[in-house]
Design a protein around this motif. Sequence first.
Motif, short mmCIF file in Angstrom:
data_model
loop_
_atom_site.label_atom_id
_atom_site.label_comp_id
_atom_site.label_asym_id
_atom_site.label_seq_id
_atom_site.Cartn_x
_atom_site.Cartn_y
_atom_site.Cartn_z
N LEU A 23 0.98 -1.37 -0.33
CA LEU A 23 0.52 -0.04 -0.30
C LEU A 23 1.31 1.19 0.05
N TYR A 24 2.10 1.37 0.92
CA TYR A 24 2.94 2.22 1.13
C TYR A 24 3.64 2.31 -0.11
N SER A 25 3.70 1.34 -1.29
CA SER A 25 4.35 1.29 -2.54
C SER A 25 4.19 2.36 -3.93
N TRP A 26 2.46 2.48 -3.24
CA TRP A 26 2.16 2.29 -4.42
C TRP A 26 0.79 3.53 -4.92
N SER A 27 0.74 4.91 -5.24
CA SER A 27 -0.52 5.57 -4.86
C SER A 27 -2.07 4.97 -4.82
N ASN A 28 -2.23 3.70 -5.65
CA ASN A 28 -3.32 3.73 -6.21
C ASN A 28 -3.96 2.12 -5.10
N GLY A 29 -4.28 2.24 -4.35
CA GLY A 29 -4.41 0.78 -3.59
C GLY A 29 -5.20 1.29 -2.39
N ILE A 30 -5.83 0.19 -2.35
CA ILE A 30 -7.19 0.45 -0.90
C ILE A 30 -6.26 -1.11 0.33
N ARG A 31 -6.54 -0.15 1.27
CA ARG A 31 -6.22 -1.49 2.72
C ARG A 31 -7.32 -1.89 3.39
N PHE A 32 -7.59 -3.19 3.27
CA PHE A 32 -8.64 -3.55 3.83
C PHE A 32 -8.68 -4.10 5.17
N GLU A 200 -17.98 -0.39 -2.52
CA GLU A 200 -19.55 -1.13 -2.25
C GLU A 200 -18.71 -1.83 -0.62
N PHE A 201 -17.16 -1.75 -0.05
CA PHE A 201 -16.48 -2.79 0.68
C PHE A 201 -16.17 -1.10 2.22
N ASN A 202 -16.84 -0.39 1.53
CA ASN A 202 -15.74 0.96 2.36
C ASN A 202 -15.76 1.50 3.83
N ASP A 203 -16.98 -0.14 4.78
CA ASP A 203 -16.58 -0.23 5.88
C ASP A 203 -15.65 -0.99 6.56
N TRP A 204 -15.42 -1.49 5.95
CA TRP A 204 -13.96 -2.84 5.74
C TRP A 204 -12.68 -2.04 5.60
N ILE A 205 -12.28 -0.54 5.16
CA ILE A 205 -11.01 -0.34 4.76
C ILE A 205 -10.75 -0.14 5.82
N LEU A 206 -9.19 -0.28 6.57
CA LEU A 206 -8.51 -0.28 8.00
C LEU A 206 -8.65 1.21 7.68
N ASP A 207 -8.81 1.51 9.43
CA ASP A 207 -9.17 3.29 9.86
C ASP A 207 -7.99 4.00 10.10
N TYR A 208 -6.92 2.76 10.00
CA TYR A 208 -5.35 4.14 10.12
C TYR A 208 -5.00 4.13 9.17
N ASP A 209 -5.29 3.54 7.93
CA ASP A 209 -4.93 4.35 6.29
C ASP A 209 -6.43 5.28 6.09
N ARG A 210 -7.30 4.96 6.18
CA ARG A 210 -8.77 5.56 5.54
C ARG A 210 -8.48 7.27 5.26
N LYS A 211 -8.16 8.00 5.93
CA LYS A 211 -7.72 9.02 5.20
C LYS A 211 -6.82 9.43 4.43
N ARG A 212 -6.06 8.59 4.02
CA ARG A 212 -4.90 8.73 2.96
C ARG A 212 -5.96 8.13 1.67
N ILE A 213 -6.85 6.71 2.01
CA ILE A 213 -7.63 6.27 0.46
C ILE A 213 -8.37 7.30 0.59
N ASP A 214 -8.93 8.01 1.68
CA ASP A 214 -10.39 8.50 1.38
C ASP A 214 -10.04 10.20 0.36
N ARG A 215 -8.48 10.48 0.36
CA ARG A 215 -8.17 11.16 -0.18
C ARG A 215 -7.84 11.33 -1.94
N LEU A 216 -8.06 9.67 -2.25
CA LEU A 216 -7.47 8.91 -3.55
C LEU A 216 -8.68 8.80 -4.11
N PHE A 217 -10.11 8.84 -3.87
CA PHE A 217 -10.77 8.70 -3.96
C PHE A 217 -12.09 9.69 -4.15
N LYS A 218 -11.72 10.92 -3.51
CA LYS A 218 -12.61 11.76 -3.77
C LYS A 218 -12.50 12.59 -4.68
#
Length: 218
Positions: A23-32, A200-218
């Motif tokens: 996840l930390y080596s590529w910009s387009n990713g999601i951690r569940f 579809e699986f937004n509530d499965w996203i790991l909270d620790y990385d949620r801000k980073r992932i949310d910024r990617l898809f906003k």
Amino acid sequence: MIKNLYSFLNQNFEGLILEPPLLYSWSNGIRFEISNPIIPHYAKENLKQTFQRSITLFKKVFDERDEILLVADVLTTSNNHFLQRKPLNVYKKYLKDKDLFYKLHHQLFVRFFEDEVDQMVIHRFILQCKKDTIRYAPLLKAICYEDFAHSSTILKNNQESGYEIYFVNLNKKIIFHLYDDRGCDILAADKEDIRYLYEEFNDWILDYDRKRIDRLFK
């Protein structure tokens, strides 16, 4: 086969090295988040959740017609020869078509760690296959259960070694890495190709990385 993997990475994931944490080596990713951190990992209900979430995500990413590279890395000492005596269980146990076993490609990498006395090596095994040729359900369960005393443990007789398994979708340009019972990284060449997972699986996203992932898809 080896050239297939690296040409694919160069064309679609330039600069990415297949090693955790992806996840930390590529910009387009999601951690569940796969397991429930509130209850013990070994609890029956937690084991059920880890398997249910991992298999659900896998089925969403891979279709029957997709070409897949099944990549297994085994990290061990250079003087550990168990792989020469007994092939890695990932391919021996989880391939439906045993003839595919003979199409397996092997690559060896040497790793140097300052605090290690013995030289470490990575045995990389690569196989091109399709979803219906892999016993993916028990394989995902084995990855989830690796830290427990479970009969499906992949390296149960070689606990001094570690492993990582990557599923590479050549058609959709997606990399799926269930790193253990805690989480799963899913990377894409284009973030739009995994937006459906984010939604579809937004509530499965790991909270620790949620801000980073949310910024990617906003």
